[in-house]
Motif scaffolding. Sequence first.
Motif: not given
Length: 279
Positions: A136-141, A211-216, A235-241, A263-269
């Motif tokens: 039972v998998l959870t992917i965290v980005c 499974f932890i992976v950045s993946e914006p 997806v952890c939507e933590t502000p860039a600052s 760059q992660w935030w610019r790419t993120y959707r």
Amino acid sequence: MATSAPLFKRPQSAARGWGGPARGVMPASNLATVYDPRRGSSAERGYGHRWRVYRLGFLAEQPLCVRCLAAGQTTAANIVDHIEPHKGCERLFWDALNHQALCRTCHDRKTVMEDGGLRPGRVNWHPAWLQPSEAVLTIVCGAPGSGKSTYVARHAGAGDVVIDVDVIGSALCGTRLHDWDKRRLIEVGRERNRQLMALAEPDMRGRRAWFIVSEPQAEQREWWHVMLQPEQIVVCETPASMCIARINGDAERPRTSGKIIEQWWRTYRRRPTDVVVHP
């Protein structure tokens, strides 16, 4: 500085673009047959008529996959594999003691995990040969410093499997979590892929895994969803600052200028079915 993202809409053709034979991704067995002029044709590499005749005779004598047999399974072999890659050496190529009978699945796994796959000296960060997780998998980005590891630590139970490049790297190098030698990235990436592959094993059934992976990019999170079929993607939507402040305030982490995070935030959707969490 971006702190939110537009919504990703999956294209109608996506079902044909991701997954395996029924899911649209070219399997590793097909990838291995794509002609690469740098490698030469199969005949040019020694796999001509003489080899085809030899292969039939070898498989007639050893019809079962040796790796499956070692795992207590019975699977017909269809490939004569070189135990030690011959790399053009004729002696190794024809040495019968250097040959073993493998099924297609075991051969593909050996190729990508042990022989460097089609691109020696590199690692495939999105391997098309992965199978759906039995766990039972959870992917965290999320961006660096967004709290991915903290989220997993809060929710994972004793005995859960956690797959994280930093954890693997620190274990292989014997260092703190973020101090491992990045020159060993290929080794770390292949170990990550081995652990992802192990999620499909029958003994993982019923266990929980993370499974932890950045993946914006939403398209890549969709790809992971199709390939591993997790229970959810968080997806952890933590502000860039805040990400930057967290990293620079942690004495155990190298300081960051924040460029990678921005760059992660610019790419993120956003992807509609993702579970979004905020700090």
